[in-house]
Design a protein around this motif. Structure first.
Motif, mmCIF file in Angstrom:
data_model
loop_
_atom_site.group_PDB
_atom_site.id
_atom_site.type_symbol
_atom_site.label_atom_id
_atom_site.label_comp_id
_atom_site.label_asym_id
_atom_site.label_seq_id
_atom_site.Cartn_x
_atom_site.Cartn_y
_atom_site.Cartn_z
ATOM 1 N N LEU A 69 0.827 -1.203 0.000
ATOM 2 C CA LEU A 69 0.000 0.000 0.000
ATOM 3 C C LEU A 69 0.860 1.252 0.000
ATOM 4 N N TRP A 70 1.912 1.250 0.799
ATOM 5 C CA TRP A 70 2.840 2.379 0.853
ATOM 6 C C TRP A 70 3.443 2.648 -0.525
ATOM 7 N N GLU A 71 3.906 1.581 -1.190
ATOM 8 C CA GLU A 71 4.509 1.721 -2.517
ATOM 9 C C GLU A 71 3.480 2.232 -3.533
ATOM 10 N N ALA A 72 2.268 1.674 -3.486
ATOM 11 C CA ALA A 72 1.237 2.068 -4.446
ATOM 12 C C ALA A 72 0.830 3.527 -4.267
ATOM 13 N N LEU A 73 0.629 3.943 -3.017
ATOM 14 C CA LEU A 73 0.230 5.336 -2.764
ATOM 15 C C LEU A 73 1.324 6.316 -3.176
ATOM 16 N N ARG A 91 3.484 5.771 -5.655
ATOM 17 C CA ARG A 91 3.577 5.772 -7.115
ATOM 18 C C ARG A 91 2.471 6.608 -7.759
ATOM 19 N N ILE A 92 1.270 6.594 -7.154
ATOM 20 C CA ILE A 92 0.173 7.349 -7.754
ATOM 21 C C ILE A 92 0.113 8.784 -7.223
ATOM 22 N N GLY A 93 1.009 9.125 -6.320
ATOM 23 C CA GLY A 93 1.114 10.500 -5.863
ATOM 24 C C GLY A 93 0.230 10.877 -4.700
ATOM 25 N N VAL A 94 -0.423 9.904 -4.070
ATOM 26 C CA VAL A 94 -1.251 10.222 -2.905
ATOM 27 C C VAL A 94 -0.379 10.704 -1.749
ATOM 28 N N ILE A 95 0.788 10.082 -1.570
ATOM 29 C CA ILE A 95 1.749 10.548 -0.576
ATOM 30 C C ILE A 95 3.004 11.015 -1.310
ATOM 31 N N LEU A 130 9.013 13.221 0.888
ATOM 32 C CA LEU A 130 8.888 13.382 2.340
ATOM 33 C C LEU A 130 8.728 12.052 3.070
ATOM 34 N N MET A 131 8.027 11.109 2.459
ATOM 35 C CA MET A 131 7.722 9.837 3.108
ATOM 36 C C MET A 131 8.570 8.679 2.590
ATOM 37 N N SER A 132 9.320 8.936 1.516
ATOM 38 C CA SER A 132 10.074 7.882 0.832
ATOM 39 C C SER A 132 9.107 6.803 0.357
ATOM 40 N N GLN A 133 9.627 5.674 -0.118
ATOM 41 C CA GLN A 133 8.788 4.556 -0.513
ATOM 42 C C GLN A 133 9.636 3.282 -0.510
ATOM 43 N N PRO A 134 9.024 2.109 -0.383
ATOM 44 C CA PRO A 134 9.781 0.860 -0.239
ATOM 45 C C PRO A 134 10.829 0.631 -1.322
ATOM 46 N N SER A 135 10.497 0.931 -2.584
ATOM 47 C CA SER A 135 11.459 0.680 -3.654
ATOM 48 C C SER A 135 12.691 1.574 -3.502
ATOM 49 N N ARG A 136 12.507 2.818 -3.080
ATOM 50 C CA ARG A 136 13.646 3.721 -2.884
ATOM 51 C C ARG A 136 14.460 3.295 -1.668
ATOM 52 N N ILE A 137 13.767 2.820 -0.639
ATOM 53 C CA ILE A 137 14.479 2.312 0.538
ATOM 54 C C ILE A 137 15.311 1.091 0.163
ATOM 55 N N TRP A 138 14.740 0.213 -0.653
ATOM 56 C CA TRP A 138 15.478 -0.966 -1.085
ATOM 57 C C TRP A 138 16.723 -0.577 -1.885
ATOM 58 N N ARG A 139 16.606 0.434 -2.763
ATOM 59 C CA ARG A 139 17.771 0.887 -3.524
ATOM 60 C C ARG A 139 18.839 1.465 -2.598
ATOM 61 N N THR A 140 18.405 2.138 -1.543
ATOM 62 C CA THR A 140 19.363 2.683 -0.576
ATOM 63 C C THR A 140 20.108 1.564 0.137
ATOM 64 N N ILE A 141 19.364 0.511 0.520
ATOM 65 C CA ILE A 141 19.998 -0.634 1.177
ATOM 66 C C ILE A 141 20.950 -1.344 0.222
ATOM 67 N N ALA A 142 20.518 -1.523 -1.026
ATOM 68 C CA ALA A 142 21.364 -2.194 -2.020
ATOM 69 C C ALA A 142 22.627 -1.400 -2.311
ATOM 70 N N ASN A 143 22.550 -0.090 -2.119
ATOM 71 C CA ASN A 143 23.701 0.783 -2.361
ATOM 72 C C ASN A 143 24.470 1.032 -1.065
ATOM 73 N N PHE A 144 24.523 -0.014 -0.207
ATOM 74 C CA PHE A 144 25.062 0.150 1.141
ATOM 75 C C PHE A 144 26.542 0.561 1.149
ATOM 76 N N GLN A 145 27.293 0.211 0.114
ATOM 77 C CA GLN A 145 28.718 0.551 0.113
ATOM 78 C C GLN A 145 28.922 2.054 0.014
#
Length: 271
Positions: free
Chosen positions: A38-42, A44-48, A52-67
């Motif tokens: 739900l967080w990711e969907a909201l 992507r469609i611009g509801v949030i 300001l709130m980030s989103q799961p896919s961006r958080i995952w990219r941050t984790i993957a870019n841990f180095q």
């Protein structure tokens, strides 16, 4: 042989219990995945606002870019500070609780001070701690210790005082000293109290570490949260918060596993 010894009613009961546990786990993971989706969907469609709130896919990219983010170093620093603060808090807490239990006079004198210290917001002591011990990891550890120590003392002292009165009377009847009663009756009877305190204190210690890192640290997840907020990198902030949540859960599970191991050993020795 073991299966033949179990009654049919017992088998049915165990099967129902296992199914209920599976249902609980399924619901827990369903809620988690639904929330993430739900967080990711909201976002992507611009509801949030993902800025300001980030989103799961961006958080995952941050984790993957841990180095590039040096995440492993910051996680290691936070874990080291938590481990030192937790170990010191538990050890000192048990020692102080024993002293206050051993001397009823000291226990009565210290009781109101413990209540006040427990109610005092420890974050208010941050500037004082920095002046006393200096900025850096030592200040973070002392902050964590200040938050967890008093809780450990109060929980263990309360457990020691509420040990089975009949067992204590029997020990005195057989001429056991107060120290012998502690070793043979009081402390073993309060292992559950100890582990319940550990489950609480591991979270409190982590809170103390993050609070200390907010104030003085140049490394650790608390530092990343402050830094990310200052430069408006909310992906970094939310990533650090989620990693903290995972670490808190893992640390709690480690305490639960330690309790299971200790109780298994004690049960085996009794048999």
């Amino acid at each position: 042989m073991c299966n033949e010894a179990i009654s049919p009613n017992r088998v049915v009961y165990l099967r129902k219990k296992r199914r209920r546990l599976q249902l609980i786990r399924t619901c827990q993971f369903s809620v988690l995945f639904f929330t993430i989706g739900l967080w990711e969907a909201l976002a992507r469609i611009g509801v949030i606002d993902s800025f300001l709130m980030s989103q799961p896919s961006r958080i995952w990219r941050t984790i993957a870019n841990f180095q590039n983010n040096n995440l492993l170093h910051h996680i290691g620093v936070t874990m080291l500070e938590t481990a030192i603060g937790f170990t010191a808090g538990v050890a000192l807490g048990i020692i102080i609780a024993f002293i206050l239990w051993y001397s009823e006079f000291l226990g009565k004198v210290a009781e109101p001070f413990l209540v006040v210290l427990n109610a005092l917001p420890k974050i208010a002591l941050g500037p004082v701690i920095i002046i006393w011990v200096g900025a850096g990891m030592q200040a973070v550890i002392v902050m964590a210790l200040a938050i967890s120590l008093v809780v450990t003392v109060m929980e263990m002292l309360n457990g020691f005082r509420n040990t089975d009165a009949e067992l204590m009377k029997m020990a005195r009847t057989f001429g056991a000293s107060r120290l012998q009663a502690f070793n043979k009756i009081v402390f073993p009877s309060n292992l559950h109290t100890l582990f319940n305190g550990l489950k609480i204190n591991i979270g409190l210690t982590l809170v103390g570490v993050i609070a200390g890192e907010f104030l003085v640290s140049r490394a650790g997840l608390g530092y990343l949260i402050v830094y990310g907020g200052q430069v408006f990198q909310m992906d970094l902030v939310m990533t650090s918060v989620i990693i903290l949540a995972v670490l808190a859960a893992l640390l709690y599970l480690m305490v639960v596993f330690l309790e299971w191991v200790v109780m298994r050993i004690i049960t085996a020795e009794v048999k």
